[in-house]
Structure formats: structure tokens, C-alpha cells
Design a protein around this motif. Structure first.
Motif, PDB file in Angstrom:
ATOM      1  N   PHE A 121       0.834  -1.198   0.000  1.00  9.09           N
ATOM      2  CA  PHE A 121       0.000   0.000   0.000  1.00  9.09           C
ATOM      3  C   PHE A 121       0.873   1.253   0.000  1.00  9.09           C
ATOM      4  N   ILE A 122       1.902   1.288   0.843  1.00  7.31           N
ATOM      5  CA  ILE A 122       2.789   2.451   0.915  1.00  7.31           C
ATOM      6  C   ILE A 122       3.528   2.636  -0.397  1.00  7.31           C
ATOM      7  N   SER A 123       3.959   1.567  -1.024  1.00  3.81           N
ATOM      8  CA  SER A 123       4.625   1.653  -2.326  1.00  3.81           C
ATOM      9  C   SER A 123       3.679   2.244  -3.375  1.00  3.81           C
ATOM     10  N   TRP A 124       2.421   1.781  -3.383  1.00  6.00           N
ATOM     11  CA  TRP A 124       1.421   2.326  -4.304  1.00  6.00           C
ATOM     12  C   TRP A 124       1.196   3.810  -4.028  1.00  6.00           C
ATOM     13  N   LEU A 125       1.079   4.171  -2.757  1.00 10.20           N
ATOM     14  CA  LEU A 125       0.845   5.556  -2.360  1.00 10.20           C
ATOM     15  C   LEU A 125       1.995   6.446  -2.838  1.00 10.20           C
ATOM     16  N   ARG A 126       3.229   5.969  -2.657  1.00  7.48           N
ATOM     17  CA  ARG A 126       4.409   6.746  -3.068  1.00  7.48           C
ATOM     18  C   ARG A 126       4.420   6.987  -4.572  1.00  7.48           C
ATOM     19  N   LYS A 127       4.037   5.972  -5.340  1.00  9.52           N
ATOM     20  CA  LYS A 127       4.055   6.087  -6.810  1.00  9.52           C
ATOM     21  C   LYS A 127       2.822   6.789  -7.370  1.00  9.52           C
ATOM     22  N   SER A 128       1.665   6.510  -6.806  1.00  9.37           N
ATOM     23  CA  SER A 128       0.408   7.013  -7.375  1.00  9.37           C
ATOM     24  C   SER A 128      -0.034   8.355  -6.811  1.00  9.37           C
ATOM     25  N   ARG A 129       0.332   8.628  -5.570  1.00  8.90           N
ATOM     26  CA  ARG A 129      -0.090   9.860  -4.907  1.00  8.90           C
ATOM     27  C   ARG A 129       1.093  10.458  -4.146  1.00  8.90           C
ATOM     28  N   PRO A 130       2.116  10.896  -4.902  1.00 11.83           N
ATOM     29  CA  PRO A 130       3.352  11.351  -4.253  1.00 11.83           C
ATOM     30  C   PRO A 130       3.169  12.540  -3.307  1.00 11.83           C
ATOM     31  N   ASP A 131       2.257  13.465  -3.605  1.00  9.52           N
ATOM     32  CA  ASP A 131       2.043  14.601  -2.710  1.00  9.52           C
ATOM     33  C   ASP A 131       1.489  14.134  -1.362  1.00  9.52           C
ATOM     34  N   LEU A 132       0.512  13.237  -1.406  1.00  8.31           N
ATOM     35  CA  LEU A 132      -0.061  12.699  -0.184  1.00  8.31           C
ATOM     36  C   LEU A 132       0.986  11.878   0.575  1.00  8.31           C
ATOM     37  N   TYR A 133       1.772  11.108  -0.155  1.00  5.69           N
ATOM     38  CA  TYR A 133       2.844  10.335   0.479  1.00  5.69           C
ATOM     39  C   TYR A 133       3.788  11.283   1.230  1.00  5.69           C
ATOM     40  N   GLY A 134       4.141  12.403   0.601  1.00  5.22           N
ATOM     41  CA  GLY A 134       5.018  13.390   1.244  1.00  5.22           C
ATOM     42  C   GLY A 134       4.404  13.956   2.512  1.00  5.22           C
ATOM     43  N   ARG A 135       3.114  14.256   2.487  1.00  4.80           N
ATOM     44  CA  ARG A 135       2.438  14.767   3.688  1.00  4.80           C
ATOM     45  C   ARG A 135       2.414  13.711   4.787  1.00  4.80           C
ATOM     46  N   CYS A 136       2.272  12.457   4.396  1.00  8.61           N
ATOM     47  CA  CYS A 136       2.291  11.360   5.379  1.00  8.61           C
ATOM     48  C   CYS A 136       3.669  11.232   6.009  1.00  8.61           C
ATOM     49  N   LEU A 137       4.716  11.419   5.212  1.00 13.32           N
ATOM     50  CA  LEU A 137       6.082  11.401   5.757  1.00 13.32           C
ATOM     51  C   LEU A 137       6.258  12.541   6.758  1.00 13.32           C
ATOM     52  N   GLU A 138       5.789  13.740   6.373  1.00 11.48           N
ATOM     53  CA  GLU A 138       5.903  14.908   7.247  1.00 11.48           C
ATOM     54  C   GLU A 138       5.201  14.692   8.590  1.00 11.48           C
ATOM     55  N   LYS A 139       4.065  14.027   8.564  1.00 18.67           N
ATOM     56  CA  LYS A 139       3.285  13.785   9.780  1.00 18.67           C
ATOM     57  C   LYS A 139       3.808  12.586  10.570  1.00 18.67           C
ATOM     58  N   GLY A 140       4.766  11.853   9.994  1.00 18.88           N
ATOM     59  CA  GLY A 140       5.411  10.753  10.701  1.00 18.88           C
ATOM     60  C   GLY A 140       4.600   9.470  10.764  1.00 18.88           C
ATOM     61  N   ILE A 141       3.716   9.237   9.793  1.00 23.60           N
ATOM     62  CA  ILE A 141       2.925   8.009   9.852  1.00 23.60           C
ATOM     63  C   ILE A 141       3.468   6.896   8.950  1.00 23.60           C
ATOM     64  N   ILE A 142       4.539   7.185   8.211  1.00 28.55           N
ATOM     65  CA  ILE A 142       5.181   6.141   7.392  1.00 28.55           C
ATOM     66  C   ILE A 142       6.397   5.647   8.177  1.00 28.55           C
ATOM     67  N   PRO A 143       6.347   4.447   8.714  1.00 32.66           N
ATOM     68  CA  PRO A 143       7.478   3.926   9.480  1.00 32.66           C
ATOM     69  C   PRO A 143       8.755   3.829   8.628  1.00 32.66           C
ATOM     70  N   GLU A 144       9.854   4.019   9.252  1.00 27.00           N
ATOM     71  CA  GLU A 144      11.166   3.977   8.584  1.00 27.00           C
ATOM     72  C   GLU A 144      11.339   2.673   7.802  1.00 27.00           C
ATOM     73  N   VAL A 145      10.862   1.570   8.336  1.00 25.55           N
ATOM     74  CA  VAL A 145      11.038   0.269   7.709  1.00 25.55           C
ATOM     75  C   VAL A 145      10.394   0.204   6.318  1.00 25.55           C
ATOM     76  N   TYR A 146       9.403   1.056   6.062  1.00 31.66           N
ATOM     77  CA  TYR A 146       8.710   1.033   4.773  1.00 31.66           C
ATOM     78  C   TYR A 146       9.196   2.112   3.804  1.00 31.66           C
ATOM     79  N   ARG A 147      10.139   2.931   4.240  1.00 25.49           N
ATOM     80  CA  ARG A 147      10.632   4.006   3.370  1.00 25.49           C
ATOM     81  C   ARG A 147      11.705   3.444   2.451  1.00 25.49           C
ATOM     82  N   PRO A 148      11.754   3.950   1.214  1.00 24.56           N
ATOM     83  CA  PRO A 148      12.772   3.441   0.267  1.00 24.56           C
ATOM     84  C   PRO A 148      14.176   3.819   0.742  1.00 24.56           C
ATOM     85  N   LYS A 149      15.098   2.916   0.499  1.00 26.27           N
ATOM     86  CA  LYS A 149      16.506   3.163   0.843  1.00 26.27           C
ATOM     87  C   LYS A 149      17.067   4.144  -0.188  1.00 26.27           C
ATOM     88  N   GLU A 150      17.663   5.202   0.288  1.00 28.06           N
ATOM     89  CA  GLU A 150      18.188   6.209  -0.638  1.00 28.06           C
ATOM     90  C   GLU A 150      19.665   6.295  -0.594  1.00 28.06           C
TER      91      GLU A 150
END
Length: 150
Positions: A121-150
Motif C-alpha cells: 500500500f505504501i509503495s502504491w501511495l508513493r508512486k500514485s499519490r506522491p504529494d499525499l505520500y510526502g504529507r504522510c512522511l511529514e506527519k510521521g505516519i510512514i514507518p522507517e522500515v517502509y521508506r525506500p533506501k536512498e
């Protein structure tokens, strides 16, 4: 004098026999779906993730764009043959089920999107709704374990 109405042949009426109406797959009898808010803001993404963090719980988007939580659970009246043991007395939700979208009558997926784990779901969100994904990162609801390795 009473007038008598013509008698129609039995073939003019739908058969109460589920084998002539419903395929004996039992697919729709093996889960419960509950409507949920569309994950289109941070609050509802957090709710979707909470569902997905629970093993066996999934979410999906139907073809009409409504979203649902799915809970695997066999109906106690599902017979080993795949038929309903209380067909003539089944609940209204079963009676109203649209066979045109039935898993047993079409090769098309019964849902537009389906997620059974948070990572997908998080992968889909990052690809399909990048703005919302960014807001979710800002609010801290995307756990580190699910974030892409950069």
C-alpha cells in the motif's frame, strides 16, 4: 364469479436452486467487507495503515471507487459443495449481491486495487499519490522500515 389468472410455467421464474443462480465457488462467503473512508488524506491513510498492520486484514478499492476493509471469515452456512446452506433464507446483503461482478462468474478482478500488506500500500501511495505520500512522511505516519533506501 372469480376470474382465474393464467398459470405461468415454472421456467418463467428464477429457480430457488443456487446451482442455477450462483456458481458453487463460495468466494463471496469467505470474507466480510466493511466500507471505509477513501485514503485520500493523511488521517485516512493512517487508518488504512492501521488496518493493514493487522495480519489477515486487507483493504481494496471497488470498481465504483469506494474503499473497503476486508476481513477473511468463512460464513457458517457455506457448505463443502460451495453452496449456501440457507439460500432461501439468506440475508439481504447476500440477496443483493451483484453476480455480474462475482469472482465466480468473471475472469476480471472483483476489485480495482487490493492490498493485503502495508508495504504494498505504501509503495502504491508513493508512486500514485506522491504529494499525499510526502504529507504522510511529514506527519510521521510512514514507518522507517517502509521508506525506500536512498
Amino acid at each position: 364469479m372469480k376470474s382465474s389468472l393464467p398459470t405461468l410455467p415454472a421456467s418463467a421464474f428464477p429457480s430457488p436452486d443456487p446451482s442455477e443462480i450462483c456458481p458453487p465457488c463460495g468466494s463471496c462467503c469467505q470474507y466480510v467487507s466493511l466500507g471505509m473512508e477513501s485514503p485520500d488524506n493523511v488521517k485516512y491513510v493512517a487508518m488504512a495503515l492501521w488496518f493493514l498492520y493487522h495480519e489477515g486484514i486487507g483493504i481494496y478499492q471497488a470498481h465504483d471507487d469506494d474503499w473497503y476493509m476486508i476481513v477473511p471469515a468463512d460464513c457458517e452456512h457455506l457448505l463443502p459443495t460451495g453452496f449456501c446452506g440457507i439460500y432461501e433464507n439468506r440475508p439481504f446483503v447476500c440477496r443483493d449481491y451483484d453476480l455480474s461482478g462475482c469472482e465466480g462468474t468473471t475472469t476480471e478482478p472483483s476489485e480495482k486495487l487490493k492490498f493485503m500488506e502495508a508495504k504494498r500500500f505504501i509503495s502504491w501511495l508513493r508512486k500514485s499519490r506522491p504529494d499525499l505520500y510526502g504529507r504522510c512522511l511529514e506527519k510521521g505516519i510512514i514507518p522507517e522500515v517502509y521508506r525506500p533506501k536512498e
